[in-house]
Each structure stands twice: as structure tokens, then as C-alpha cells.
Scaffold this active site. Structure first.
Site, short mmCIF file in Angstrom:
data_model
loop_
_atom_site.label_atom_id
_atom_site.label_comp_id
_atom_site.label_asym_id
_atom_site.label_seq_id
_atom_site.Cartn_x
_atom_site.Cartn_y
_atom_site.Cartn_z
N LYS A 124 -53.56 -44.68 32.41
CA LYS A 124 -54.93 -44.46 31.92
C LYS A 124 -55.79 -45.66 32.29
CE LYS A 124 -56.43 -44.86 27.39
NZ LYS A 124 -57.75 -45.48 27.24
N ASP A 161 -54.93 -51.33 29.41
CA ASP A 161 -56.02 -52.10 28.80
C ASP A 161 -55.84 -53.57 29.12
OD1 ASP A 161 -57.08 -49.77 27.67
OD2 ASP A 161 -55.73 -49.92 25.96
N THR A 192 -61.82 -42.20 16.60
CA THR A 192 -60.99 -42.50 15.42
C THR A 192 -61.42 -43.81 14.76
OG1 THR A 192 -59.35 -43.35 16.93
CG2 THR A 192 -58.93 -41.18 16.00
N LYS A 206 -65.19 -41.37 28.96
CA LYS A 206 -65.92 -40.74 27.83
C LYS A 206 -67.40 -40.54 28.15
CE LYS A 206 -62.88 -42.75 24.26
NZ LYS A 206 -62.07 -43.73 25.02
N HIS A 257 -71.11 -39.27 28.35
CA HIS A 257 -72.01 -38.68 27.34
C HIS A 257 -73.44 -38.85 27.83
CE1 HIS A 257 -73.05 -38.40 22.75
NE2 HIS A 257 -73.57 -37.44 23.47
N ASP A 258 -73.94 -37.81 28.49
CA ASP A 258 -75.30 -37.90 29.05
C ASP A 258 -75.82 -36.48 29.21
OD1 ASP A 258 -77.63 -38.83 30.41
OD2 ASP A 258 -76.49 -40.54 31.18
N ILE A 259 -76.97 -36.31 29.83
CA ILE A 259 -77.51 -34.96 30.01
C ILE A 259 -76.62 -34.20 31.01
CG2 ILE A 259 -79.88 -35.61 29.42
CD1 ILE A 259 -80.51 -35.58 32.45
N PRO A 260 -76.62 -32.87 30.93
CA PRO A 260 -75.68 -32.09 31.75
C PRO A 260 -75.71 -32.43 33.23
CG PRO A 260 -76.72 -30.66 30.12
CD PRO A 260 -77.39 -32.01 29.99
N GLY A 301 -50.29 -47.74 24.69
CA GLY A 301 -50.75 -48.98 25.31
C GLY A 301 -49.80 -50.12 25.07
N ARG A 302 -50.13 -50.94 24.06
CA ARG A 302 -49.43 -52.21 23.84
C ARG A 302 -47.92 -52.14 23.71
NH1 ARG A 302 -53.99 -53.58 19.58
NH2 ARG A 302 -53.91 -51.30 19.62
N ASP A 342 -60.53 -42.58 31.68
CA ASP A 342 -61.04 -42.42 30.31
C ASP A 342 -62.41 -43.10 30.19
OD1 ASP A 342 -61.23 -42.15 27.54
OD2 ASP A 342 -59.83 -43.79 27.12
N GLN A 384 -53.65 -50.03 15.02
CA GLN A 384 -53.57 -48.60 14.75
C GLN A 384 -53.13 -48.42 13.30
OE1 GLN A 384 -54.64 -46.38 16.78
NE2 GLN A 384 -54.23 -46.94 18.89
N THR A 395 -76.62 -35.16 34.84
CA THR A 395 -76.07 -36.49 35.14
C THR A 395 -74.55 -36.50 35.03
OG1 THR A 395 -78.10 -37.47 34.31
CG2 THR A 395 -76.21 -38.94 34.49
O1 C5P Z 1 -52.26 -50.23 22.54
P1 C5P Z 1 -52.41 -48.87 21.97
O2 C5P Z 1 -51.18 -48.00 22.11
O3 C5P Z 1 -52.94 -48.89 20.56
O4 C5P Z 1 -53.53 -48.22 22.91
C1 C5P Z 1 -54.03 -46.95 22.69
C2 C5P Z 1 -55.04 -46.59 23.72
O5 C5P Z 1 -55.65 -45.40 23.30
C3 C5P Z 1 -56.18 -47.59 23.89
O6 C5P Z 1 -56.60 -47.48 25.27
C4 C5P Z 1 -57.24 -47.08 22.98
O7 C5P Z 1 -58.53 -47.44 23.40
C5 C5P Z 1 -57.04 -45.59 23.12
N1 C5P Z 1 -57.54 -44.79 22.04
C6 C5P Z 1 -57.13 -44.94 20.72
N2 C5P Z 1 -57.62 -44.13 19.75
C7 C5P Z 1 -58.48 -43.18 20.08
C8 C5P Z 1 -58.90 -42.99 21.39
C9 C5P Z 1 -58.39 -43.83 22.36
O8 C5P Z 1 -56.34 -45.82 20.42
N3 C5P Z 1 -58.88 -42.36 19.15
#
Ligand code: C5P
Length: 236
Positions: free
Chosen positions: A44, A22, A128, A73, A75-78, A218-219, A71, A198, A80
Site C-alpha cells: 500500500k 508508511d 476511523t 483517498k 475527494h473532489d468534483i466528479p 503496517g507496523r 491509498d 490502533q 477532477t
Molecule cells: O501500522 P498499522 O498496521 O496501524 O497501519 C495501518 C495502515 O492503515 C496505516 O497506513 C493507516 O494509515 C491505515 N488506516 C488505518 N485506519 C483506517 C484507514 C487506514 O489504520 N481507518
């Protein structure tokens, strides 16, 4: 630092870690990839980095030896979604995703086109970031967990390989959907580290024990002074 075998940077458990790149520049992404090269982890690429660099960067990561989860995600018609996945899976990606709320037919077509390439496709159930009130706003009366399970079951029926889920849901989903269904879980924090934004987190080992197949981190890795050491440190 202890001499524990878990600090081995080629720990096979690294293959279960998907590092979320990210970042908002190609240079940063490449810098991180170089630091993590040959450690075994996946990368990712999300919307931000894809918007910046598209498939070119993905192919570069592939030549560096990484497995890649794109990643976006969808979300469109089948039709496409199917046509877009044809383009995306011709690149170096190994796993892609769609929103389960796009429905059965969309997921089934998506699974078919992706599986022809031997790659994996997973579904996003309930974001989430959404709580009960958000679900009510869009007409979903059921509790979040019920909606997650409903969409995960639909994804499995449509032939998807798994879902993205909260690690808190891993145990239930693993029990309901069997041992081969992929559970890809963000919300992972090593014991004692910053939670950032989180809320409900599990440690890497807890998440694997609960049934997660892959951990999106991520972080804790991307913001670490030494990302490679931070990856190894997930298992200490
Ligand atoms: O930095 P961190 O570990 O929180 O990053 C988590 C990654 O997972 C980010 O790319 C975030 O957008 C993604 N993500 C999330 N929760 C979700 C779906 C994806 O944190 N439910």
C-alpha cells in the site's frame, strides 16, 4: 520456531495482506519491498510515499511483482476525480480509492473510468479517526455505524468494488452488502503484538473470519526486524 505449515512464506493467505509502506524515504520503501518480494503480499502506497516518489516507485514495485493499492483517498468534483484516476490507473496500480462522501455521481464516474482499465476501486466511509462528536461537528446526526453503512451502500450502488472499513464492521457489512463486495480492513494486530495507536483491533484470522477480503497491516511488519518472518507469523 514451530514447524507449522503456516510458517511457509508463500502461504496463499499472504495474498490477502496489504503491507502499508508508511515510511518517509524511497530507500526504506525499496528496502522493505525487496525483503517482501515474492511472498505474495500487496503493497500500500499512501499519501506520504506518493508525495515523495509519485508513480515512478509504483512502477518499480510492479516490476518486482507486487500488486499495489494506491491509498490517496480522492475527494473532489466528479470530473477532477475522473481525470486524476485516468492518470493514476495508467500506472502499475491495481486498486485505488475515493472518499464516499464525495457523493454518488463522483463515485459512479470514478468506478466507470477505473473499471475500463480492469482495476479495482474502493471507497472510504467514515475515517476511523472520527468519533460521534466529530460527525456531529460536520452535521451528521446518525451513529457512526449507520453512517458507515449508508456510505457503503451508496458506494455499492455507484459501482465501487468495496470499502475500507474497521474489521469490527466486517461482519455487519458482509451481511448487508453480500459476499462479493470487498472489505479492506486496517486495525489488524497478530495476537500478543503491540497495538500502537490502533484501538479496536482484530487478529488476522479473526478479521478474515469476520468477512474481511484484504487486511492492511503496517507496523507489525514494517517495524519488524525480519518483515518477511513477521508476514509469515500473521498466520501462526
Ligand atoms: O501500522 P498499522 O498496521 O496501524 O497501519 C495501518 C495502515 O492503515 C496505516 O497506513 C493507516 O494509515 C491505515 N488506516 C488505518 N485506519 C483506517 C484507514 C487506514 O489504520 N481507518
Amino acid at each position: 520456531m514451530s514447524e507449522s505449515v503456516f510458517v511457509n512464506e508463500t502461504n496463499p493467505l499472504n495474498e490477502k495482506v496489504i503491507v502499508a509502506l508508511d515510511v518517509d524515504s524511497e530507500d526504506q520503501a525499496l528496502g522493505l519491498a525487496k525483503k517482501l518480494q515474492a511472498s505474495g503480499c500487496w503493497l500500500k502506497v499512501g499519501l506520504e510515499l506518493y508525495a515523495l516518489s509519485g508513480l515512478k516507485l509504483i512502477d518499480t514495485f510492479k516490476t518486482m511483482g507486487f500488486s499495489i493499492f494506491l491509498d490517496l483517498k480522492l475527494h473532489d468534483i466528479p470530473t477532477t476525480v475522473e481525470r486524476t484516476l485516468k492518470v493514476l490507473t495508467a500506472s502499475g496500480v491495481d486498486m485505488v480509492n475515493v472518499h464516499c462522501s464525495g457523493g454518488y455521481e463522483m463515485m459512479a464516474k470514478a468506478a466507470e473510468v477505473v473499471h475500463k482499465t480492469g482495476k479495482k476501486i474502493i471507497g472510504v466511509t467514515v475515517l476511523t479517526s472520527m468519533d460521534r462528536a466529530d460527525l456531529l461537528d460536520i452535521g451528521v446526526q446518525d451513529a457512526t455505524q449507520e453512517q458507515v453503512l449508508r456510505l457503503a451502500r451508496l458506494a455499492q450502488k455507484a459501482g465501487l468494488d468495496g470499502v475500507v472499513a474497521s474489521p469490527q464492521e466486517s461482519a455487519l457489512l458482509r451481511q448487508e452488502l453480500g459476499r462479493d463486495f470487498l472489505l479492506v480492513t486496517p486495525g489488524i494486530r497478530p495476537a500478543g503484538s503491540e497495538k500502537n495507536d490502533q484501538v479496536r483491533v482484530l487478529t488476522p484470522v479473526e478479521a478474515l473470519k469476520a468477512g474481511s477480503s484484504y487486511l492492511v497491516v503496517g507496523r507489525p511488519i514494517t517495524k519488524a526486524q525480519d518483515p518477511r518472518q513477521a508476514l509469515a507469523g500473521l498466520w501462526v
